[in-house]
Structure formats: C-alpha cells, structure tokens
Design a protein around this motif. Structure first.
Motif, PDB file in Angstrom:
ATOM      1  N   PHE A  18      13.205 -19.283  62.714  1.00 13.05           N
ATOM      2  CA  PHE A  18      14.141 -18.210  63.038  1.00 13.05           C
ATOM      3  C   PHE A  18      13.672 -16.831  62.564  1.00 13.05           C
ATOM      4  N   ILE A  19      12.387 -16.706  62.258  1.00 12.00           N
ATOM      5  CA  ILE A  19      11.813 -15.387  61.997  1.00 12.00           C
ATOM      6  C   ILE A  19      11.623 -14.683  63.338  1.00 12.00           C
ATOM      7  N   SER A  20      11.951 -13.402  63.400  1.00 16.76           N
ATOM      8  CA  SER A  20      11.872 -12.656  64.661  1.00 16.76           C
ATOM      9  C   SER A  20      10.500 -12.040  64.853  1.00 16.76           C
ATOM     10  N   GLU A  21      10.085 -11.934  66.101  1.00 19.13           N
ATOM     11  CA  GLU A  21       8.896 -11.183  66.459  1.00 19.13           C
ATOM     12  C   GLU A  21       9.229 -10.340  67.690  1.00 19.13           C
ATOM     13  N   TYR A  22       8.703  -9.117  67.732  1.00 24.08           N
ATOM     14  CA  TYR A  22       9.020  -8.225  68.844  1.00 24.08           C
ATOM     15  C   TYR A  22       8.174  -8.570  70.063  1.00 24.08           C
ATOM     16  N   SER A  23       8.760  -8.366  71.226  1.00 21.24           N
ATOM     17  CA  SER A  23       8.039  -8.599  72.469  1.00 21.24           C
ATOM     18  C   SER A  23       6.975  -7.530  72.659  1.00 21.24           C
ATOM     19  N   ALA A  24       6.116  -7.744  73.626  1.00 16.31           N
ATOM     20  CA  ALA A  24       5.017  -6.802  73.875  1.00 16.31           C
ATOM     21  C   ALA A  24       5.541  -5.407  74.207  1.00 16.31           C
ATOM     22  N   THR A  25       6.707  -5.333  74.838  1.00 18.19           N
ATOM     23  CA  THR A  25       7.268  -4.026  75.201  1.00 18.19           C
ATOM     24  C   THR A  25       8.002  -3.368  74.041  1.00 18.19           C
ATOM     25  N   GLY A  26       8.307  -4.141  72.997  1.00 18.27           N
ATOM     26  CA  GLY A  26       9.034  -3.592  71.860  1.00 18.27           C
ATOM     27  C   GLY A  26      10.509  -3.385  72.131  1.00 18.27           C
ATOM     28  N   GLU A  27      10.993  -3.829  73.278  1.00 21.00           N
ATOM     29  CA  GLU A  27      12.378  -3.578  73.651  1.00 21.00           C
ATOM     30  C   GLU A  27      13.318  -4.718  73.271  1.00 21.00           C
ATOM     31  N   GLU A  28      12.788  -5.851  72.911  1.00 18.92           N
ATOM     32  CA  GLU A  28      13.637  -6.940  72.477  1.00 18.92           C
ATOM     33  C   GLU A  28      12.848  -7.823  71.519  1.00 18.92           C
ATOM     34  N   ASP A  29      13.575  -8.551  70.696  1.00 17.74           N
ATOM     35  CA  ASP A  29      12.900  -9.452  69.782  1.00 17.74           C
ATOM     36  C   ASP A  29      13.357 -10.878  70.026  1.00 17.74           C
ATOM     37  N   GLU A  30      12.464 -11.789  69.801  1.00 19.64           N
ATOM     38  CA  GLU A  30      12.720 -13.206  69.975  1.00 19.64           C
ATOM     39  C   GLU A  30      12.284 -13.937  68.714  1.00 19.64           C
ATOM     40  N   TYR A  31      12.829 -15.130  68.530  1.00 20.28           N
ATOM     41  CA  TYR A  31      12.410 -15.934  67.395  1.00 20.28           C
ATOM     42  C   TYR A  31      11.015 -16.503  67.634  1.00 20.28           C
ATOM     43  N   VAL A  32      10.278 -16.690  66.539  1.00 20.15           N
ATOM     44  CA  VAL A  32       8.952 -17.295  66.638  1.00 20.15           C
ATOM     45  C   VAL A  32       9.062 -18.690  67.246  1.00 20.15           C
ATOM     46  N   GLY A  33      10.026 -19.464  66.787  1.00 16.82           N
ATOM     47  CA  GLY A  33      10.291 -20.781  67.369  1.00 16.82           C
ATOM     48  C   GLY A  33       9.495 -21.899  66.727  1.00 16.82           C
ATOM     49  N   GLU A  34       8.193 -21.842  66.834  1.00 18.26           N
ATOM     50  CA  GLU A  34       7.340 -22.915  66.305  1.00 18.26           C
ATOM     51  C   GLU A  34       7.316 -22.881  64.776  1.00 18.26           C
ATOM     52  N   ILE A  35       7.487 -24.052  64.151  1.00 16.34           N
ATOM     53  CA  ILE A  35       7.337 -24.152  62.698  1.00 16.34           C
ATOM     54  C   ILE A  35       5.885 -23.853  62.349  1.00 16.34           C
ATOM     55  N   GLN A  36       5.666 -22.850  61.483  1.00 16.91           N
ATOM     56  CA  GLN A  36       4.304 -22.385  61.205  1.00 16.91           C
ATOM     57  C   GLN A  36       4.050 -22.274  59.715  1.00 16.91           C
ATOM     58  N   TRP A  37       2.808 -22.561  59.329  1.00 16.78           N
ATOM     59  CA  TRP A  37       2.394 -22.333  57.949  1.00 16.78           C
ATOM     60  C   TRP A  37       0.917 -21.991  57.930  1.00 16.78           C
ATOM     61  N   ASP A  38       0.522 -21.335  56.872  1.00 10.62           N
ATOM     62  CA  ASP A  38      -0.869 -20.933  56.659  1.00 10.62           C
ATOM     63  C   ASP A  38      -1.403 -21.753  55.490  1.00 10.62           C
ATOM     64  N   ASP A  39      -2.418 -22.554  55.731  1.00 12.76           N
ATOM     65  CA  ASP A  39      -2.932 -23.432  54.683  1.00 12.76           C
ATOM     66  C   ASP A  39      -3.497 -22.672  53.494  1.00 12.76           C
ATOM     67  N   ASP A  40      -3.814 -21.401  53.685  1.00 14.06           N
ATOM     68  CA  ASP A  40      -4.372 -20.597  52.599  1.00 14.06           C
ATOM     69  C   ASP A  40      -3.311 -19.745  51.902  1.00 14.06           C
ATOM     70  N   SER A  41      -2.043 -19.960  52.231  1.00 11.64           N
ATOM     71  CA  SER A  41      -0.978 -19.120  51.691  1.00 11.64           C
ATOM     72  C   SER A  41       0.036 -19.955  50.933  1.00 11.64           C
ATOM     73  N   ASN A  42       0.608 -19.357  49.886  1.00 14.42           N
ATOM     74  CA  ASN A  42       1.681 -20.024  49.156  1.00 14.42           C
ATOM     75  C   ASN A  42       2.986 -20.044  49.941  1.00 14.42           C
ATOM     76  N   ALA A  43       3.010 -19.396  51.101  1.00 20.42           N
ATOM     77  CA  ALA A  43       4.229 -19.323  51.903  1.00 20.42           C
ATOM     78  C   ALA A  43       4.503 -20.625  52.639  1.00 20.42           C
ATOM     79  N   LYS A  44       3.909 -21.697  52.214  1.00 19.58           N
ATOM     80  CA  LYS A  44       4.210 -23.008  52.786  1.00 19.58           C
ATOM     81  C   LYS A  44       4.721 -23.956  51.719  1.00 19.58           C
ATOM     82  N   VAL A  45       4.678 -23.550  50.474  1.00 17.52           N
ATOM     83  CA  VAL A  45       4.864 -24.482  49.369  1.00 17.52           C
ATOM     84  C   VAL A  45       6.324 -24.853  49.158  1.00 17.52           C
ATOM     85  N   HIS A  46       7.212 -23.865  49.103  1.00 19.39           N
ATOM     86  CA  HIS A  46       8.560 -24.130  48.623  1.00 19.39           C
ATOM     87  C   HIS A  46       9.367 -25.023  49.561  1.00 19.39           C
ATOM     88  N   GLY A  47       9.320 -24.768  50.865  1.00 21.01           N
ATOM     89  CA  GLY A  47      10.067 -25.606  51.790  1.00 21.01           C
ATOM     90  C   GLY A  47       9.618 -27.048  51.752  1.00 21.01           C
TER      91      GLY A  47
END
Length: 380
Positions: A199-228
């Motif tokens: 449910f993190i938002s990302e802006y569309s290419a036009t910048g006029e609307e935002d949509e959720y990322v949708g796909e569950i994502q993590w970076d293996d080199d980042s601590n931003a995957k640890v807590h969940g």
C-alpha cells in the motif's frame, strides 16, 4: 461532485483528483457504507497551495465533516527522542541469548534461544533474570499450536513469503495465484494480490495520479525487510520442521499453523500514507484476516489523547473499527482483534493507535519483569 460551491472551491485549489480512500468493491460495499467508509475521499491539488489554506477552505462547507492531512507513516521515531538503536541492542544482547535448558516437543534448532517462550531463570545465562518471565507458551501448545482458519495480517514491512520458515504458513489468494497477471481475478479491487498487497504509493508517469505499488517488495541489501518478517516469524514460523525458530501459532509441522497475510506499508525508502495504511487495514478485513498486527505508531508529541487521534487520524480509526466489527460468517472469531505496539520511544504512555481504546496495546518486557529501556509503558 455536483455541489457547485464545493466544486468551485476545488477549482480555486487547482484540484487534480478526488477519489475514494476505500475503493468500491461490490461484495463489501454494504459493510463499507454501514461503517461510513464510503464518505472518505482523497483530494490532490496544486502543490503550490498550502495545506492549511486548502484545509480551511474545504472545512468551511457543511457537506464536509472533517479534513485530515494524509501524512506518511513513520518507520522510526526521531533519533533525538529515543535511545539510538545500536545502544539498545548492546544493552539487550545478553537477554536475546538466554536459553531454555529443557528439551521441547518441537525440533526447531533455534527454539532454545527463544527465552520469551520459556524462561527457566538460569543466572549463568544473564542477570537479572527471573524464572517464568515469559509467555508460558508450552502449556498453550498442548491445547493448540495453530489453526489455518485464522489469518493474521502483518501491517508492517514486507513479509518475505519465500522464507523457508514462513512460506508454508503464508496466506495465498488462490484466484490471483492461478489467474491472469495484471487482472483482478477475484474482483476484490486489487490486482495480483497473491500474498497480500503493498500500500505504498507511487506516482504515475504523468504525475497526475498515484497508485499503490501492489507487489510485495523487499531489497535483500536493506534492513527495510527485517521487521515485517521478524514479526511474522514470531506469529507463525513453521514449528517442528527442523528449520529456524518456532512461531507462537506456527502449528505442529502438519500444515496447521495460522496463515500470514502481508500488508506492506514500509519499504526501503518510503512508507505508506495514513490513507494507504487505512486502506490496507480494510483490505485485511475484506480478505478474511481475523487478527491485525501493527508494530508501528505516531510519535507521542504528535498525538497525546484519543480525541486528538480521532481528529488527526480518523480515517485510520474508522478502518480499525471496521476491521474489529465487520461480520465474518464462518470465521472462528466472526470479527477481528487489532493488536498494536505501545511504541519504542521510552514514554510513560503508549503511542497511537496503540492508545486507541478499541485495540489491544502491547508493550515490551525484559527477562526480569521490568521494561526494556526503549519501550513505552503506563496508561494510554
């Protein structure tokens, strides 16, 4: 909107979009309306106009009950307000190495390090320590070690659904798993939500609307995957599989653990907004979750009372109320339980939404029944 004075005000603000926070889903719309969720809208407007100006103009209309800012959720509290993480870790490291000296019925190799399940009070391991300072889990396991009819929504960083100690207990949306990529195969308003949704938002290419990322994502080199993933492991790491740790409700190794749904609100660089987090909570209820796990909150300086919380974060509170009270025929609970962290900024009161009277607020405890240096405690 068809309300001419209101539409004129939107035009003066350079409104770009106005859409429902909680999207229309036919099967859930009656419940959404019963809880008033259909009344929440997100408005994007000219960024050169201040939020205060826009808020005051929109709040002046009788058709508008409340205006709230759509702030980003915080992954960490301000550094100057808390003990630095590395210092906390150093202070608590010995506690994490406390071991039980008795053999368990389960064969998971790291179970003997999970002192919070069973604490024997061995002073050779750490001091201070008191036997029984744990959750007394083994007697509970004799009654029930898990139940796959219960789905726990982890509203947090991503749950790594490929993790060898988690994947067997992941909730799976079978219609999306076996459906067509890029299509909302189960008509729940979300595309390709196989293990949950981002449910993190990302802006569309036009910048006029935002949509959720949708796909569950993590970076293996980042601590931003640890807590969940850590939270998910405590809830339902697969028990008796000879791998890793045990989960409180991870089952007995016979596909009988509770199921884990990943509601991602934090990533490597950005977090979801209040609106995105609220939408994630409703998604969890609509897709069968009975327990909501929320290890996050707002800083104590930002919200100090329930009245202030409802004023600033009413959309989130409404989503929590929906999660708790929405009927779920066939579910063992036929409703929901929201469990929220008390917070980690060393205050004598819990942060919000942990302080909200409708949720179960959970604090932290060391090996001797005393609070660790980082946890909040006391009255809401």
């Amino acid at each position: 909107t068809g309300i001419q004075p209101f539409d004129a005000a939107l035009n003066t603000l350079g409104a770009i979009s106005m859409k429902r926070v909680f999207p229309y889903v036919e099967k859930d719309e009656a419940d959404a309306r019963a809880f008033g969720l259909h009344r929440w809208y997100k408005i994007r407007f000219n960024p050169e106009i201040s939020l205060d100006k826009a808020s005051s103009q929109l709040a002046a209309f009788g058709e508008v009950s409340v205006v709230q800012y759509n702030t980003h959720m915080l992954q960490n509290f301000e550094e100057e307000k808390v003990v630095p993480y590395d210092q906390v870790w150093a202070a608590e490291r010995d506690q994490l190495n406390t071991r039980s000296d008795e053999t368990s019925k389960f064969n998971d190799p790291m179970l003997n390090k999970q002192w919070h399940y069973k604490n024997t009070g061995d002073e050779n391991l750490v001091t201070p320590i008191k036997a029984g300072c744990d959750i007394n889990l083994e007697p509970a396991w004799e009654l029930c070690a898990g139940d796959p009819s219960i789905i726990v929504a982890v509203v947090d960083q991503p749950v790594i659904y490929t993790h060898p100690d988690l994947k067997a207990n992941m909730w799976i949306n079978e219609k999306e798993l076996n459906g067509e990529e890029g299509v909302d195969d189960d008509n729940n308003g979300y595309v390709d939500d196989i293990y949950g949704f981002n449910f993190i938002s990302e802006y569309s290419a036009t910048g006029e609307e935002d949509e959720y990322v949708g796909e569950i994502q993590w970076d293996d080199d980042s601590n931003a995957k640890v807590h969940g993933t850590h939270v998910a492991g405590t809830i339902s790491a697969v028990n008796n599989n000879g791998v890793g740790v045990c989960g409180v409700a991870g089952g007995t190794g016979n596909n009988d653990g509770v199921k884990l749904m990943s509601i991602q609100i934090h990533g490597p660089m950005e977090s979801a907004t209040t609106e995105g987090t609220a939408a994630g909570i409703k998604y969890a209820a609509d897709n069968g979750a009975s327990i909501l796990q929320c290890s996050w909150g707002e800083p104590n300086e930002k919200v100090t009372t329930e009245e202030e919380y409802l004023k600033k974060f009413g959309v989130q509170a409404d989503a929590i109320n929906y999660f708790i009270s929405k009927p779920r025929p066939g579910s063992p609970l036929n409703g929901g339980i929201a469990i929220v962290s008390a917070g980690n900024d060393s205050y004598g009161r819990c942060s919000f939404p942990g302080g909200y009277s409708k949720v179960v607020c959970v604090t932290s405890m060391g090996t001797d029944f005393t609070p660790p240096v980082f946890t909040n405690f006391g009255d809401a």
